[in-house]
Design a protein around this motif. Structure first.
Motif, short mmCIF file in Angstrom:
data_model
loop_
_atom_site.label_atom_id
_atom_site.label_comp_id
_atom_site.label_asym_id
_atom_site.label_seq_id
_atom_site.Cartn_x
_atom_site.Cartn_y
_atom_site.Cartn_z
N ALA A 187 0.99 -1.33 -0.06
CA ALA A 187 0.02 0.06 -0.03
C ALA A 187 0.71 1.26 0.10
CB ALA A 187 -1.00 0.06 1.11
N ARG A 188 2.01 1.29 0.65
CA ARG A 188 2.67 2.54 0.92
C ARG A 188 3.63 2.52 -0.44
NH1 ARG A 188 4.09 3.64 7.28
NH2 ARG A 188 4.28 5.81 6.18
N GLY A 189 3.94 1.40 -0.81
CA GLY A 189 4.82 1.62 -2.01
C GLY A 189 4.00 2.17 -3.20
N ALA A 190 2.75 1.55 -3.13
CA ALA A 190 2.02 2.09 -4.64
C ALA A 190 1.83 3.69 -4.32
CB ALA A 190 0.72 1.23 -4.48
N ALA A 191 1.62 4.00 -3.15
CA ALA A 191 1.50 5.57 -2.88
C ALA A 191 2.59 6.28 -3.37
CB ALA A 191 1.01 5.70 -1.46
N ALA A 192 3.93 5.78 -3.58
CA ALA A 192 4.93 6.50 -3.69
C ALA A 192 5.08 6.46 -5.45
CB ALA A 192 6.38 5.72 -3.40
N LEU A 193 4.10 5.78 -6.03
CA LEU A 193 4.00 5.98 -7.83
C LEU A 193 5.10 5.36 -8.44
CD1 LEU A 193 2.32 9.46 -8.17
CD2 LEU A 193 1.30 7.15 -7.46
N PRO A 194 5.13 4.02 -8.44
CA PRO A 194 6.23 3.39 -9.12
C PRO A 194 5.79 3.18 -10.70
CG PRO A 194 5.10 1.74 -7.93
CD PRO A 194 4.47 3.21 -7.10
N LEU A 207 -7.50 0.48 -11.09
CA LEU A 207 -7.69 1.58 -11.72
C LEU A 207 -7.45 2.83 -10.85
CD1 LEU A 207 -10.98 0.62 -13.64
CD2 LEU A 207 -8.76 0.79 -14.40
N GLU A 208 -7.71 2.72 -9.55
CA GLU A 208 -7.44 3.80 -8.51
C GLU A 208 -5.95 4.16 -8.66
OE1 GLU A 208 -8.88 2.70 -4.92
OE2 GLU A 208 -11.11 2.87 -5.42
N TRP A 209 -4.86 3.04 -8.48
CA TRP A 209 -3.43 3.28 -9.03
C TRP A 209 -3.12 3.96 -10.26
CZ3 TRP A 209 -1.99 -1.92 -6.54
CH2 TRP A 209 -2.02 -2.04 -5.11
N LEU A 210 -4.02 3.51 -11.06
CA LEU A 210 -3.60 3.89 -12.24
C LEU A 210 -3.93 5.38 -12.62
CD1 LEU A 210 -2.56 2.68 -15.21
CD2 LEU A 210 -4.85 2.46 -15.77
N ASP A 211 -5.03 5.80 -11.95
CA ASP A 211 -5.27 7.21 -12.04
C ASP A 211 -4.44 7.94 -11.30
OD1 ASP A 211 -7.44 6.76 -13.72
OD2 ASP A 211 -9.05 6.99 -12.53
N SER A 212 -3.82 7.58 -10.22
CA SER A 212 -3.02 8.19 -9.33
C SER A 212 -1.43 8.57 -10.05
CB SER A 212 -2.70 7.15 -7.72
OG SER A 212 -1.88 6.12 -8.28
N ILE A 226 0.47 5.79 -11.50
CA ILE A 226 1.27 4.50 -11.85
C ILE A 226 0.91 4.01 -13.42
CG2 ILE A 226 1.54 1.93 -11.38
CD1 ILE A 226 0.81 2.64 -8.51
N ARG A 227 2.23 3.57 -14.06
CA ARG A 227 2.08 3.70 -15.37
C ARG A 227 1.25 2.21 -15.92
NH1 ARG A 227 5.92 7.27 -14.99
NH2 ARG A 227 5.83 8.75 -16.80
N CYS A 228 1.55 1.16 -15.17
CA CYS A 228 0.73 0.06 -15.34
C CYS A 228 0.67 -0.69 -14.29
CB CYS A 228 2.03 -0.75 -16.40
SG CYS A 228 1.09 -2.34 -16.71
N VAL A 229 -0.44 -1.50 -13.93
CA VAL A 229 -0.75 -2.23 -12.81
C VAL A 229 -1.14 -3.64 -13.20
CG1 VAL A 229 -2.29 -2.63 -10.78
CG2 VAL A 229 -1.73 -0.39 -11.47
N ILE A 230 -0.28 -4.74 -12.97
CA ILE A 230 -0.47 -5.75 -13.38
C ILE A 230 -0.98 -7.03 -12.29
CG2 ILE A 230 0.75 -7.97 -14.53
CD1 ILE A 230 2.72 -5.79 -15.54
N VAL A 231 -2.21 -7.62 -12.35
CA VAL A 231 -2.45 -8.54 -11.39
C VAL A 231 -2.68 -10.06 -11.93
CG1 VAL A 231 -4.43 -9.08 -9.95
CG2 VAL A 231 -4.13 -6.81 -10.55
N ALA A 252 -6.18 6.98 -17.70
CA ALA A 252 -5.73 7.67 -16.61
C ALA A 252 -5.77 8.97 -16.49
CB ALA A 252 -4.23 6.89 -16.04
N ARG A 253 -5.71 9.96 -15.40
CA ARG A 253 -5.83 11.39 -15.29
C ARG A 253 -4.67 11.86 -15.71
NH1 ARG A 253 -8.35 10.23 -10.09
NH2 ARG A 253 -10.72 10.18 -10.51
N ARG A 254 -3.17 11.16 -15.59
CA ARG A 254 -2.01 11.96 -15.73
C ARG A 254 -1.90 12.03 -17.31
NH1 ARG A 254 2.04 12.19 -11.91
NH2 ARG A 254 3.54 11.59 -13.44
N SER A 255 -1.63 13.03 -17.51
CA SER A 255 -1.15 13.21 -19.03
C SER A 255 -0.01 12.87 -19.77
CB SER A 255 -1.24 14.66 -19.62
OG SER A 255 -0.36 15.76 -18.98
N ASP A 256 0.95 12.49 -18.73
CA ASP A 256 2.39 12.03 -19.27
C ASP A 256 2.58 10.44 -19.22
OD1 ASP A 256 4.55 12.35 -16.16
OD2 ASP A 256 2.15 11.51 -16.33
N THR A 257 1.46 9.90 -19.01
CA THR A 257 1.38 8.35 -18.94
C THR A 257 1.30 7.81 -20.40
OG1 THR A 257 0.33 8.38 -16.90
CG2 THR A 257 0.49 6.28 -18.04
#
Length: 334
Positions: free
Chosen positions: A184-191, A214-219, A221-226, A322-327
């Motif tokens: 949780a804390r690592g994801a909040a740092a936006l890898p 999707l929440e992580w993606l919008d924050s 993070i460039r790719c979330v893999i499950v 995602a919301r970030r334009s640089d992704t």
């Protein structure tokens, strides 16, 4: 340059294989090995195997370098085992001994291996200071950072998060594979990438795993893999969702397949950054399947990633951006 792999709770791993596990009975082992183990070691091993060639990935990439603790007689054995495999490392000494873990593979049900994980040594403040200093030197010479696995007692839960922030500040690709509060804390740092299995994602609490991704993606993070064991993996990037189906192989042990997936992903991101996420995920899945075809963690020659690559199925569907334009969707930085 290197691929820095921070995995702070590696182990001496005892692999035990039996024809059929019968609790309460005496067993004759069909195979017994002692290896350097843990998620970071598994990632480093596969990256080294890919770099050695013969797996259809000839483009050179930086070599893996493992950052970890090592202590006591078991730590000396751990170091010897790493050396025997030619795996480079930067190890910080601890007063407590390196943990010993056991993997019991029931050959009648190889997909259901039993793993016994110890908690690891208690880490002191001076040892943490030495770790921070060593990490700074390792990061200076790295093109990518992989933060993976559990942490031993005494290491703060935001350790990976702080290192991910440092990597981002230096423009170093970062990948996170953890669980619980560390995840949780690592994801909040936006890898750049979060790679988790479904169980690890559910450990964060009730809710739809896809929605959390999707929440992580919008924050940012460039790719979330499950990943989901033998089921299809799902990946989420800006505007595109992927379903990844690995080819069927004769499973001998699934232990380490998620780590092999992670190694293949990093290998593709660095070796072919413009190839696009479908290609990155295809190599990752091929590596995961190759690992499952062997009893020990690592790639197998009989089912090499090169042989499996064309049998990986990757399908795409539209996803709200995602919301970030640089992704970007190709794995490169914007």
């Amino acid at each position: 340059m290197n691929i820095a792999i921070t995995s702070l709770n590696s182990a001496v791993e005892r692999l035990l294989a039996v024809e059929a596990n019968r609790p309460g009975s005496v067993h004759r082992l069909t195979r017994s090995e002692t290896l350097a183990g843990g998620k970071g070691v598994n990632v480093a091993r596969v990256l080294a195997q890919l770099a050695a060639g013969g797996h259809g990935t000839s483009t050179p990439v930086p070599a893996p370098r493992l950052l970890d603790f090592s202590g006591g007689p078991t730590g000396r054995l751990f170091e010897d085992l790493l050396g025997a495999e030619g795996l480079d490392s930067a190890l910080v000494p601890t007063a407590g001994g390196t943990r010993v873990c056991e993997v019991l593979v029931d050959l009648s049900d190889p997909a259901g291996a039993t793993v016994y994980n110890a908690s690891g040594p208690q880490v002191t403040e001076p040892e943490l200071d030495a770790l921070e200093s060593t990490f700074g030197h390792v990061l200076e010479n790295s093109d990518a950072l992989v933060c993976t696995g559990s942490i031993p007692p005494g290491v703060p839960s935001d350790q990976y998060a702080r290192w991910i922030t440092q990597a981002r500040d230096r423009g170093v690709l970062s990948v996170l594979d953890a669980h619980g509060e560390v995840l949780a804390r690592g994801a909040a740092a936006l890898p750049d990438v979060v790679k988790v299995n479904r169980e690890e994602l559910l450990s964060l609490g009730p809710g739809d795993p896809g929605a959390r991704a999707l929440e992580w993606l919008d924050s940012g993070i460039r790719c979330v893999i499950v990943t989901d064991g033998g089921g299809p993996a799902r990946a989420y990037t800006a505007g595109v969702a992927y379903e990844v189906r690995a080819p069927e192989v004769p499973v001998r042990s699934a232990v380490g397949s998620g780590d092999a997936f992670c190694a293949g992903l990093v290998r593709s991101l660095l070796g072919a950054p413009e190839a696009g996420w479908a290609a990155h995920l295809r190599l990752a899945a091929a590596c995961g399947a190759s690992n499952a075809a062997g009893v020990t963690a690592g790639l197998t020659e009989t089912h090499s990633p090169a042989a499996l690559l064309s049998r990986v199925t990757v399908s795409e569907s539209a996803l709200r951006p995602a919301r970030r334009s640089d992704t970007r969707t190709d794995g490169t930085r914007g």
